[in-house]
Design a protein around this motif. Structure first.
Motif, PDB file in Angstrom:
ATOM      1  N   GLN A 126      11.539  65.675   4.409  1.00  0.00           N
ATOM      2  CA  GLN A 126      11.083  66.417   5.582  1.00  0.00           C
ATOM      3  C   GLN A 126      11.548  67.866   5.586  1.00  0.00           C
ATOM      4  OE1 GLN A 126       8.927  65.144   7.833  1.00  0.00           O
ATOM      5  NE2 GLN A 126       8.914  63.386   6.458  1.00  0.00           N
ATOM      6  N   LEU A 163       5.707  69.989   1.940  1.00  0.00           N
ATOM      7  CA  LEU A 163       4.961  69.363   3.043  1.00  0.00           C
ATOM      8  C   LEU A 163       3.556  69.956   3.150  1.00  0.00           C
ATOM      9  CD1 LEU A 163       7.831  69.102   5.680  1.00  0.00           C
ATOM     10  CD2 LEU A 163       6.666  67.194   4.518  1.00  0.00           C
ATOM     11  N   ASN A 177       1.538  68.281   0.500  1.00  0.00           N
ATOM     12  CA  ASN A 177       1.139  66.950   0.990  1.00  0.00           C
ATOM     13  C   ASN A 177      -0.072  67.067   1.912  1.00  0.00           C
ATOM     14  OD1 ASN A 177       3.292  65.726  -0.331  1.00  0.00           O
ATOM     15  ND2 ASN A 177       4.374  65.158   1.536  1.00  0.00           N
TER      16      ASN A 177
END
Length: 176
Positions: free
Chosen positions: A149, A155, A158
């Protein structure tokens, strides 16, 4: 094809169509590429690696994949033939796995040029998915998923991958 395209996010579908319709992007897809294409890809990826602060192409692994005739190189180019985005895959009987992906948008100060490269990048993914499907590939592996995280850049990657639909699968990544 329409059903697969519908799995992409609305944002990606728009950008793919825009790149196809008005950006003058040409897609090249080469299985078992020759030395010139391999060298061109390595040079492009290594230039990208410098801008991103990641490792260059692992030559031993890349050479082994090339020599086994399992390498596929795909590239999106502008009308002058300049690479906008490029990828290398290892191809199995029913699976294509992305091993290297690069675009040099970080070198562009003009946001319209960066956006054009981003659209070409999405179009390249879509065309790769479609061409692999035509070859009988049933699994298009975008090459990893960040489970943490704390790293905003990973991220965002992703999130980009999610825009193409599909699912996250937990597997081992081993080179023998």
């Amino acid at each position: 094809t329409k059903a697969r395209f519908a799995m992409c996010s609305k944002n990606s579908r728009y950008k793919i169509e825009r790149a196809r319709r008005s950006d003058g992007v040409e897609i090249g897809f080469t299985g078992a590429p020759g030395a010139e294409r391999v060298s061109e890809f390595i040079g492009y990826y290594d230039a990208f690696a410098v801008t991103k602060g990641v490792a260059p192409v692992q030559r031993t692994q890349f050479d082994a994949i090339t020599n086994s005739q399992k390498l596929v190189i795909a590239a999106a180019r502008d009308s002058e033939g300049e690479i906008l985005a490029a990828r290398a895959y290892v191809l199995g009987q029913t699976r294509a796995r992305l091993i290297y992906s690069a675009s040099l948008f970080r070198l562009q100060s003009d946001s319209s040029v960066r956006n054009r490269i981003a659209r070409a990048n999405r179009l390249l993914h879509w065309e790769d998915i479609s061409r692999f499907r035509d070859l009988g590939v049933i699994s298009y592996d975008m090459g990893g998923w960040y489970t943490g995280q704390g790293n905003e850049a990973l991220l965002r990657i992703n999130s980009f991958k999610q825009e193409f639909g599909g699912k996250v699968v937990d597997e081992w990544d081993v080179f023998r």
